[in-house]
Design an enzyme around this catalytic site. Structure first.
Site, PDB file in Angstrom:
ATOM      1  CB  SER A 224     -14.177  12.386  -3.997  1.00 59.26           C
ATOM      2  OG  SER A 224     -15.306  12.836  -3.495  1.00 59.26           O
TER       3      SER A 224
ATOM      4  CG  MET B  89      -4.260   9.734   6.475  1.00 59.02           C
ATOM      5  SD  MET B  89      -4.546  10.525   8.086  1.00 59.02           S
ATOM      6  CE  MET B  89      -3.260  11.946   7.824  1.00 59.02           C
TER       7      MET B  89
ATOM      8  CB  VAL C 225      -7.510   5.931  -2.983  1.00 60.90           C
ATOM      9  CG1 VAL C 225      -7.382   5.218  -4.468  1.00 60.90           C
ATOM     10  CG2 VAL C 225      -7.403   5.049  -2.047  1.00 60.90           C
TER      11      VAL C 225
ATOM     12  CG  LEU D  12     -18.823  -0.648   2.045  1.00 59.24           C
ATOM     13  CD1 LEU D  12     -18.599  -2.219   2.172  1.00 59.24           C
ATOM     14  CD2 LEU D  12     -18.531   0.209   3.191  1.00 59.24           C
ATOM     15  CG  HIS D  13     -16.376   5.051  -1.437  1.00 59.86           C
ATOM     16  ND1 HIS D  13     -15.078   5.212  -1.059  1.00 59.86           N
ATOM     17  CD2 HIS D  13     -16.979   6.031  -0.615  1.00 59.86           C
ATOM     18  CE1 HIS D  13     -15.132   6.120  -0.061  1.00 59.86           C
ATOM     19  NE2 HIS D  13     -16.205   6.572   0.195  1.00 59.86           N
ATOM     20  CD  GLU D  14     -10.625   2.784  -6.531  1.00 61.88           C
ATOM     21  OE1 GLU D  14     -11.525   3.455  -7.185  1.00 61.88           O
ATOM     22  OE2 GLU D  14      -9.660   2.528  -6.801  1.00 61.88           O
ATOM     23  N   GLY D  15     -12.440   3.845  -1.789  1.00 59.79           N
ATOM     24  CA  GLY D  15     -11.617   4.228  -0.476  1.00 59.79           C
ATOM     25  C   GLY D  15     -11.998   3.213   0.662  1.00 59.79           C
ATOM     26  CG  HIS D  16     -15.915   2.765   2.437  1.00 55.24           C
ATOM     27  ND1 HIS D  16     -16.638   3.101   1.656  1.00 55.24           N
ATOM     28  CD2 HIS D  16     -15.692   3.643   3.595  1.00 55.24           C
ATOM     29  CE1 HIS D  16     -17.295   4.149   2.291  1.00 55.24           C
ATOM     30  NE2 HIS D  16     -16.747   4.413   3.521  1.00 55.24           N
TER      31      HIS D  16
ATOM     32  N   GLY E 101     -21.428   2.467   5.544  1.00 55.54           N
ATOM     33  CA  GLY E 101     -21.868   1.845   4.356  1.00 55.54           C
ATOM     34  C   GLY E 101     -21.824   2.702   2.995  1.00 55.54           C
TER      35      GLY E 101
END
Lengths: 294, 294
Positions: A185, A148, A176, A33-37, A31
């Protein structure tokens, strides 16, 4: 989007979807959530009939010095992001639903764990493989999307899948990055302006190292020493580690051949940043063929 | 009947069968099939579209004092039995196919294992859960058929399935018995004529014990002592153990309620025999309701 709290309900839906010939893409998360998710979810959306997102802050993967209670949670925002990227099912179990009683059979990640960031997080990956073994059986995905950025986690989970013949494909989603190459990050906001400028050295030194191997450099020690120097000279950060391994076995390599990872961690005043690159070097050529896996 | 050696091929077939809406019944074995296996296969045949039998002598479940190499093998006879009971797929992998490299993630059966026969077979059930976790992912069965002769194994595997939400039903198949009640076993041939006659006491004492509980006996100690006396008085064998537990948790019970197992092991001159009974006692009644689970 349907929000599901029950294991039985999620598993029943997954079984029915398979009977209908639907493919399931799965993004397991804790949970917040950020841009990576979002990137993982978008790729899953593009490649599967159905997208399942799980949000579960897994107590088993927190060490004694890591605060499970303090882990940030924001279910409303998570739901809104999930909805916006086209998630079909948000699986959102409680700890009691996931761990109703002590496990009679435990799982232990014995390999690929005592290097890189795992070296200082004893037991962390035991919790990761345990919860993912459960989630894979509950969501029954065809493809699982993992970033990754945390290449070690991907390696450990690939080991789990290979060891137990779990019928899923682990899809490695590239890190990303900001325009200048810095890996995105949530911790980047803790960098000072000066540190933020310096931090570009992390990804750039990894790129340069890759080019050196491409150009025939055969010594892992030289590569590591080069990257360490780049960071020491060009940033105010301190090197936590710079390591090179075969990927995904995370075994030391005598010869820089096959699929390799170069990974690093650097401490700045208020943030510890990690980055890595995974690439393939063809045998006896010193030639890097592709970075497409990263 | 098709014989399959490749994990990938077996898994692909299983996936396709599910897409066709077929149900898969699975009987995992170490081969050298006997009447007990045939019973499992026949029930699986009656209840599923497709029956898969695996034959794999699993090196991981042999202890240091148990001879993996000496384990009896007869693939021709196994194939002929499998064919005769209507098996569709005989999955017959090599050790290298199943364990191509050391496991990066290990499984450990930590509960339900240090009682009954498991108490003297350290690590045995680790091997059992590991190979079954793999086989369940390879064969993707709807139902797995296991004999209650080895009730502890069934309990451990039910724990595995519950812990990891494996989407299979463990079907408990009652122990096959001779006319006088003696549990069938390939070891019965090692009994002398006299021992064979005495051996009926094992199943009979379990039956009597069950009746005692049915009639209101509330002390596990009294039951155990009764069975031990029955065996000592009426046979030349020596009691290895007589134990009562909740089933399938295999936890000691203060009150004889719920689902219970009474299990015993007795040594004769050249054979060690085991037997057990699993039954349900309703709360506050001392009344046995059903033996149908055994």
């Amino acid at each position: 989007m349907r929000i599901i709290h029950s294991i039985h309900e999620m598993q029943t839906i997954a079984k029915d979807l398979h009977k209908e010939g639907k493919t399931i893409g799965f993004v397991p998360t804790m949970g917040y959530l950020h841009e990576g998710h979002a990137t993982l979810l978008k790729q899953s959306r593009a490649e599967n009939d159905i997208v399942v997102l799980s949000v579960f802050v897994n107590p088993l993967q927190f060490g004694p010095n890591e605060d499970f209670e303090q882990y940030p949670r924001d279910s409303e925002r998570d739901e809104s992001i999930a909805q916006s990227v086209g998630v079909n099912y948000l699986f959102y179990p409680t700890s009691t639903e996931m761990y109703p009683m002590p496990l009679a059979t435990t799982m232990t990640a014995v390999d690929r764990v005592d290097v890189l960031c795992g070296a200082k997080r004893e037991g962390h990956f035991d919790g990761v493989v345990t919860v993912l073994a459960k989630l894979f059986n509950i969501v029954l995905p065809d493809r699982v999307y993992m970033g990754m950025k945390d290449a070690q986690q991907v390696a450990v989970v690939q080991g789990l899948v290979d060891d137990y013949n779990i019928p899923v494909e682990i899809v490695r989603v590239p890190t990303v990055r900001e325009e200048d190459g810095l890996a995105k990050s949530s911790r980047n906001v803790y960098l000072t302006d000066q540190e933020r400028k310096e931090a570009v050295v992390l990804s750039r030194s990894l790129e340069l190292a890759q080019e050196m191997i491409h150009s025939g450099e055969t010594s892992a020690e030289s590569i590591i020493s080069f990257i360490e120097k780049e960071i020491v000279i060009n940033t105010s950060g301190t090197v936590d580690y710079v390591e090179i391994y075969a990927y995904p076995t995370l075994k030391q390599v005598d010869v820089l051949e096959g699929q390799l990872i170069i990974a690093l961690a650097v401490r700045f005043s208020k943030a510890r940043l990690i980055d890595n690159t995974v690439f393939v070097v063809h045998a006896n050529k010193g030639e890097e063929i592709t970075c497409s896996v990263q």
